[in-house]
Enzyme design. Structure first.
Site, mmCIF file in Angstrom:
data_model
loop_
_atom_site.group_PDB
_atom_site.id
_atom_site.type_symbol
_atom_site.label_atom_id
_atom_site.label_comp_id
_atom_site.label_asym_id
_atom_site.label_seq_id
_atom_site.Cartn_x
_atom_site.Cartn_y
_atom_site.Cartn_z
ATOM 1 N N ASP B 226 0.856 -1.187 0.000
ATOM 2 C CA ASP B 226 0.000 0.000 0.000
ATOM 3 C C ASP B 226 0.889 1.233 0.000
ATOM 4 O OD1 ASP B 226 -2.216 1.866 0.781
ATOM 5 O OD2 ASP B 226 -3.240 -0.007 1.163
ATOM 6 N N HIS B 285 -3.720 6.006 3.351
ATOM 7 C CA HIS B 285 -4.409 4.738 3.072
ATOM 8 C C HIS B 285 -3.694 3.560 3.713
ATOM 9 C CE1 HIS B 285 -5.882 1.503 0.301
ATOM 10 N NE2 HIS B 285 -6.964 2.237 0.228
ATOM 11 N N SER B 473 -11.379 -1.156 0.436
ATOM 12 C CA SER B 473 -10.037 -1.047 1.015
ATOM 13 C C SER B 473 -10.076 -1.259 2.511
ATOM 14 C CB SER B 473 -9.452 0.345 0.785
ATOM 15 O OG SER B 473 -8.928 0.467 -0.501
#
Lengths: 162, 660
Positions: B226, B285, B473
């Site tokens: 990520d 994220h 996600s």
């Protein structure tokens, strides 16, 4: 000679019948010791199912027998968590165990029972054509098991079995 | 799918139609251009410019190794016709794709992975022309376009000042003292209207029941592919994986010889250096998903993670494998990150990203030619880094395009693809659903209740911050975290699983969602819930059920003497799973043991079986997880799984289900 031959055949048949396990014809499963001699005192305690009809997988079961004739059972079998049952048991002639659950449901069958000399292995053999041999080892019921009781509301439909 | 422009690939496609007939009157053979086009993996659509991945033959590999050993920044291969093309396209570098890690080089070479190379060149070069030029060379066996990927979160993160949120009190009676656990409905959902007026009690991963048994094990390492994870975050630091040799080694040196320098908490494969999280286009994220997996539990601070431990430094470990820097990402970085995770101890690959939904609509389209990415996935899958699992587990998000299929790679037949539900237990408005989707988990939906906007997923953000995010996600790390929790429990109990067994366990440890999918749901848009029925995967994952599945094998009771009709759904998960049964396998000796004369038959959800003798055996139940047809080949679909169950056959069972 003919009579001797017949008696020999009969003797062989008797030996064959008494040496067969109930539902198991697996030669690797040890035959249970001769019944009798089991007392409530010897039975009292906590037991863990370690072998069910030669199958080590499936049915994680713990049973606690008390001297007052009550039992407590934890089973991880048909639901996604442990079910807890309670009830009463009785021991007949030191060798036959019968019981009823607290909701008045009788056990599926009665069981011939024996305990080894060390008092650490309990063997139950289903009667009435059940014949399944179960081996239990003396073992405290883990907290993990007691913490994993599912609620009745969370259990799947209990009418699924007879 | 984006509109295709005329390209060399289109030309090649036309030429595919001009297959010639063998002059001897035999089979039709491809034209030369058609044969060359078959070497291409993916297309230039949505591909990174100035980069191609090559799979070369053995001779070329030997030559390249010699050149690269002599010239660290090689721009040639030592093979004249390859070098001619490299010169034409203005190659700036050519290097091995999978880095050399002496500890694993032999295994890598045995798989032929040393023959993958990445070439970088003038970005103004026509990508298709460059690809075809290379593909025409006999020494080049495959040419792969570097597909761009995207994170699967929706919108921007909503940073929150925790002081503004309600904090937990003793009255909440929560298992950990993290003040914001009370707002993490995705772990424990009490139906509190403070979260959402639509919140439903129990619409969570059942973490509370699970945490009573297991909270994590630091021997389990989850690789977060990520953005960079903020390893300094107070609610993450204690659960970060640490490469001790690099921590205690020299700066600028590859102290452990794994091919990377200063990779203390993982590595930044995009920038080829230190992990970062401060690019203007970064969203936090990576830090957010890492927090869901393993934010530190019971430290009196912030939030909890699914497998974050009990406050005694016993959470599972996060390895930061950075594959995004802002908008930048490329295939070579992703592939190297996967290799790194395998080589350095991870057993779970947590991937909240994918290729644009609809870019591929079948497994064969995605895997028409064996790509470096598939190679890397197989390499990871075959890496045994956990004593409880015989390989690596890969978990992907399904995508956020409200599309009627999962995006790839998640949709691929042997990868777990996760859809998203919200605090009401219903599909989030953005979630993909349908073929290729395998299981559902909380992903949040801020539009569930626009007054509170607290039905998103709450987790860590870089810079000692916390915030809400929505997306598949966010759903994906719930599954990764639960997988890690289950493996932690397996280590404790001494249980072991194959990867296939463990995937089957995960996908059948779910609760019914289909029964709730009637009527409409008002969110960002009005959703017709019937559209999602049977399409969210097998159900919503349940952490407690996973632990119970680790602990013991589910049993199925049958009565001997007559044909039994057994609804297998009653013995899987919470019932009414989104699965299709296909067959039952029983070993011949076990059939004889229970006097089963004929193979059991599957009829809908029912197994028809006749046992004439009492006893207990193991049966294998084959099923499709998610959907009614399995993915693979020309299809996108569910995952084919096999679950072992214990058949308990007796003349009579206690009518209340008791064991005795």
């Amino acid at each position: 000679m003919k009579h001797i031959k017949i008696w020999s055949l009969l003797a062989m048949a008797v030996v064959a019948m008494t040496s067969c396990g109930g539902g198991s014809d697996d030669n690797d499963t040890p035959n249970p010791p001769a019944g009798g001699g089991v007392t409530v005192e010897k039975l009292a305690g906590e037991w863990h199912l370690t072998l069910f009809d030669s199958n080590k997988q499936g049915g994680d079961v713990y049973i606690s027998f008390a001297a007052d004739g009550t039992f407590e059972l934890y089973q991880l079998a048909y639901n996604a968590g442990y079910d807890r049952y309670t009830g009463r048991f009785s021991l007949e002639n030191g060798s036959v165990l019968t019981g009823v659950y607290s909701d008045n449901t009788p056990w599926a069958t009665s069981y011939a029972c024996s305990i080894d000399a060390a008092g650490t292995t309990l063997i139950l053999t289903g009667q009435n054509s059940d014949g399944i041999i179960s081996y239990y080892t003396k073992s405290a019921i883990p907290d993990d098991v007691k913490n994993s009781i599912i609620t009745k509301a969370a259990a799947t439909d209990q009418t699924r079995w007879l | 799918m984006t509109k295709c422009k005329f390209s060399w690939i289109a030309l090649a496609a036309l030429l595919l139609a001009s297959c010639t007939t063998d002059p001897q009157g035999g089979a039709i053979v491809d034209s030369p251009e058609a044969a060359i086009a078959k070497k291409l993996i993916h297309t230039s659509d949505n591909a990174v410019t100035g980069e191609l991945i090559l799979y070369v033959n053995d001779d070329a590999a030997r030559s390249l190794e010699a050149v690269c050993a002599a010239e660290p920044m090689a721009t040639r291969s030592g093979v004249s016709d390859i070098d001619e093309v490299l010169y034409e396209i203005g190659a700036t570098s050519i290097e091995r794709l999978f880095v050399v890690d002496p500890r694993h080089e032999e295994r890598l070479r045995a798989r032929g992975m040393h023959r993958w190379y990445v070439v970088r060149f003038d970005e103004s070069q026509d990508l298709d022309r460059a690809a075809m030029s290379l593909a025409r060379l006999g020494a080049i066996e495959r040419v792969e376009f570097s597909q761009k990927i995207e994170r699967t979160d929706w919108g921007e993160p909503r940073v929150v000042d925790l002081e503004e949120l309600r904090a937990a009190t003793r009255a909440d009676n929560l298992p950990f003292n993290d003040p914001q656990l009370v707002n993490q409905w995705h772990y424990i959902n009490t139906g509190d209207p403070y979260i959402s007026s639509h919140a439903r009690a129990g619409a969570d991963i059942n973490a509370e029941a699970a945490w009573a048994l297991e909270t994590g094990n630091p021997d389990i390492i989850v690789a977060v592919l990520d953005e960079g994870v903020d390893y300094t975050h107070p609610d993450l630091a204690a659960n970060m994986w640490i490469n001790e040799r690099e921590l205690n080694g020299a700066t600028g040196a590859d102290d452990d010889g794994n091919g990377y320098e200063d990779d203390i908490y993982g590595y930044n494969f995009v920038s080829d250096g230190a992990i970062s999280w401060n690019d203007p286009e970064d969203k936090g994220h990576g830090t957010h998903v890492a927090g869901t997996v393993s934010a530190v539990n019971n430290n009196g601070v912030g939030v909890c993670g699914v497998a974050g431990g009990s406050g005694k430094s016993d959470g599972v470990k996060i390895m930061s494998c950075q594959i995004f820097v802002g908008k930048a990402n490329n295939l070579a970085s992703t592939v190297r990150a996967i290799q790194y995770a395998a080589n350095n101890g991870a057993c779970i690959l947590q991937c909240s990203w994918g290729i644009e939904t609809g870019a591929y609509t079948s497994d064969s389209a995605f895997a028409s030619v064996y790509s470096s990415e598939l190679e890397a996935f197989e390499y990871f899958r075959s890496a045994k880094n956990c004593a409880a699992l015989d390989g690596g587990l890969i978990v992907f998000s399904a995508g956020n395009n409200s599309g009627a299929m999962s995006g790839y790679p998640g949709a691929y037949n042997n990868i777990i693809s996760v859809t998203a539900v919200s605090a009401d237990g219903l599909p989030a408005w953005y979630t993909n659903y349908g073929p290729g989707c395998n299981v559902a988990a909380p992903g949040g939906d801020e539009y569930e209740d626009t007054k509170t906007r607290r039905s998103s997923v709450l987790s860590t953000l870089p810079g000692n911050r916390y915030g809400y995010m929505d997306g598949t996600s966010m759903a994906c790390p719930h599954v990764s975290g639960i997988a890690a929790l289950g493996l932690s429990y397996a280590l404790k109990l001494g249980k072991t699983f194959t990867v296939d067994q463990y995937k089957a366990l995960l996908l059948t440890s779910v609760n019914d969602i289909n029964s709730y999918l009637t009527g409409t749901r008002q969110s960002y848009k009005v959703m017709n819930l019937a559209d999602y029925r049977g399409k969210m995967g097998t159900g919503t994952i349940d952490a407690f059920q996973v632990l119970m599945g680790v602990r013991g094998t589910r049993c199925v009771p049958v009565t001997t003497g007559s044909q039994q009709t057994v609804n297998l759904q009653n013995y899987l998960g919470g019932g009414n799973l989104g699965i299709k049964f296909s067959s039952i396998e029983i070993a011949p000796e076990d059939m004889a043991r229970l006097g089963i004369a004929e193979n059991p038959v599957i009829f809908g959800n029912n197994m028809l079986i006749t046992c004439t003798k009492p006893g207990s055996i193991i049966i294998k139940v084959n099923m499709i997880a998610g959907g009614t047809s399995a993915g693979g080949g020309a299809s996108i679909g569910g995952m084919f799984i096999t679950k072992e169950m214990a058949l308990v056959a007796r003349p009579k069972h206690a009518s209340n289900g008791g064991w005795l």
